[in-house]
Scaffold this motif. Structure first.
Motif, short mmCIF file in Angstrom:
data_model
loop_
_atom_site.label_atom_id
_atom_site.label_comp_id
_atom_site.label_asym_id
_atom_site.label_seq_id
_atom_site.Cartn_x
_atom_site.Cartn_y
_atom_site.Cartn_z
N THR A 44 -1.45 13.00 39.61
CA THR A 44 -0.73 13.54 38.45
C THR A 44 0.47 12.70 38.07
N GLY A 45 0.93 11.86 38.97
CA GLY A 45 2.09 11.02 38.67
C GLY A 45 3.39 11.79 38.75
N MET A 46 3.38 12.94 39.43
CA MET A 46 4.56 13.79 39.51
C MET A 46 4.63 14.40 40.90
N THR A 47 5.80 14.38 41.48
CA THR A 47 5.96 14.98 42.79
C THR A 47 6.09 16.49 42.66
N LEU A 48 5.91 17.17 43.76
CA LEU A 48 6.03 18.62 43.79
C LEU A 48 7.44 19.04 43.40
N PHE B 92 6.79 26.15 27.28
CA PHE B 92 5.83 25.57 26.35
C PHE B 92 6.16 26.03 24.92
N LYS B 93 6.48 27.32 24.76
CA LYS B 93 6.82 27.84 23.43
C LYS B 93 8.12 27.26 22.92
N VAL B 94 9.11 27.15 23.77
CA VAL B 94 10.42 26.63 23.37
C VAL B 94 10.32 25.18 22.92
N ASN B 95 9.45 24.40 23.54
CA ASN B 95 9.33 22.98 23.21
C ASN B 95 8.21 22.69 22.22
N ASP B 96 7.70 23.71 21.55
CA ASP B 96 6.66 23.52 20.56
C ASP B 96 7.22 22.73 19.38
N LYS B 97 6.46 21.77 18.90
CA LYS B 97 6.93 20.90 17.82
C LYS B 97 7.20 21.68 16.53
N SER B 98 6.44 22.76 16.30
CA SER B 98 6.62 23.53 15.06
C SER B 98 7.95 24.28 15.02
N VAL B 99 8.57 24.49 16.18
CA VAL B 99 9.87 25.16 16.20
C VAL B 99 11.00 24.17 16.50
N GLY B 100 10.70 22.89 16.32
CA GLY B 100 11.72 21.86 16.49
C GLY B 100 11.84 21.33 17.90
N GLY B 101 10.83 21.60 18.72
CA GLY B 101 10.85 21.12 20.09
C GLY B 101 10.36 19.70 20.21
N SER B 102 10.22 19.26 21.42
CA SER B 102 9.83 17.89 21.71
C SER B 102 8.42 17.86 22.31
N PHE B 103 7.55 17.07 21.71
CA PHE B 103 6.19 16.93 22.24
C PHE B 103 6.22 16.31 23.63
N TYR B 104 7.15 15.39 23.84
CA TYR B 104 7.29 14.75 25.15
C TYR B 104 7.62 15.78 26.22
N LEU B 105 8.61 16.62 25.94
CA LEU B 105 8.98 17.65 26.91
C LEU B 105 7.85 18.65 27.12
N GLN B 106 7.16 18.97 26.05
CA GLN B 106 6.04 19.90 26.16
C GLN B 106 4.95 19.31 27.05
N SER B 107 4.69 18.03 26.93
CA SER B 107 3.68 17.40 27.78
C SER B 107 4.15 17.35 29.24
N LYS B 108 5.45 17.17 29.46
CA LYS B 108 5.98 17.21 30.82
C LYS B 108 5.79 18.59 31.43
N VAL B 109 5.98 19.64 30.63
CA VAL B 109 5.79 21.01 31.10
C VAL B 109 4.33 21.23 31.49
N VAL B 110 3.41 20.72 30.69
CA VAL B 110 1.98 20.86 30.99
C VAL B 110 1.63 20.13 32.28
N ARG B 111 2.13 18.91 32.44
CA ARG B 111 1.85 18.13 33.66
C ARG B 111 2.45 18.80 34.89
N ALA B 112 3.62 19.37 34.74
CA ALA B 112 4.26 20.07 35.86
C ALA B 112 3.42 21.29 36.26
N LYS B 113 2.91 22.01 35.28
CA LYS B 113 2.06 23.17 35.57
C LYS B 113 0.79 22.72 36.30
N GLU B 114 0.19 21.64 35.84
CA GLU B 114 -1.03 21.13 36.49
C GLU B 114 -0.74 20.75 37.94
N ARG B 115 0.40 20.10 38.16
CA ARG B 115 0.75 19.67 39.52
C ARG B 115 0.98 20.87 40.44
N LEU B 116 1.67 21.89 39.93
CA LEU B 116 1.94 23.08 40.75
C LEU B 116 0.67 23.89 40.98
#
Length: 125
Positions: free
Chosen positions: A52-56, A81-105
């Motif tokens: 995953t490229g991410m530590t625990l 994920f909702k807070v970082n949604d691009k439609s509400v002014g969030g960051s796609f980069y941060l949203q992808s980090k959240v997804v990768r973190a969830k996958e790792r956990l």
């Protein structure tokens, strides 16, 4: 005079070299002991980190999780994920980090459940 200065420099280099070699040996022995202590689950966890490229720890920090439970994981994931949604002014980069973190956990939860299943099977036999 130059001869004595050269001898002092050589002796100093030898002392520093020996200290460095001894510290390196101690660090290697400590890392080997830690690897043996982690056992098989540590190897699986390390493999998951490399995939995953991410530590625990990094994944736990991203999702703000102190104890790894599926309920807390899902709750924090959905919120971030909702807070970082691009439609509400969030960051796609941060949203992808959240997804990768969830996958790792989730991978770590799978590893822990496999270990618990193996331990329960070993105690039954």
């Amino acid at each position: 005079m130059a001869k004595y200065l050269a001898q002092i420099i050589v002796m100093g280099a030898q002392v520093v070299g020996r200290a460095f070699a001894r510290a390196l040996q101690q660090e290697y022995a400590a890392s080997q002991a830690a690897a043996r202590a982690r056992g098989r689950s540590g190897q699986q966890s390390a493999a998951a980190s490399s995939i995953t490229g991410m530590t625990l720890q990094e994944a736990q920090q991203i999702l703000n999780i102190s104890t790894l439970t599926p309920e807390e994981l899902q709750k924090n994931y959905e919120h971030l994920f909702k807070v970082n949604d691009k439609s509400v002014g969030g960051s796609f980069y941060l949203q992808s980090k959240v997804v990768r973190a969830k996958e790792r956990l989730e991978e770590e939860l799978n590893i822990q459940s496999k270990d618990q299943n193996q331990q329960s099977q070993n105690t039954e036999t």
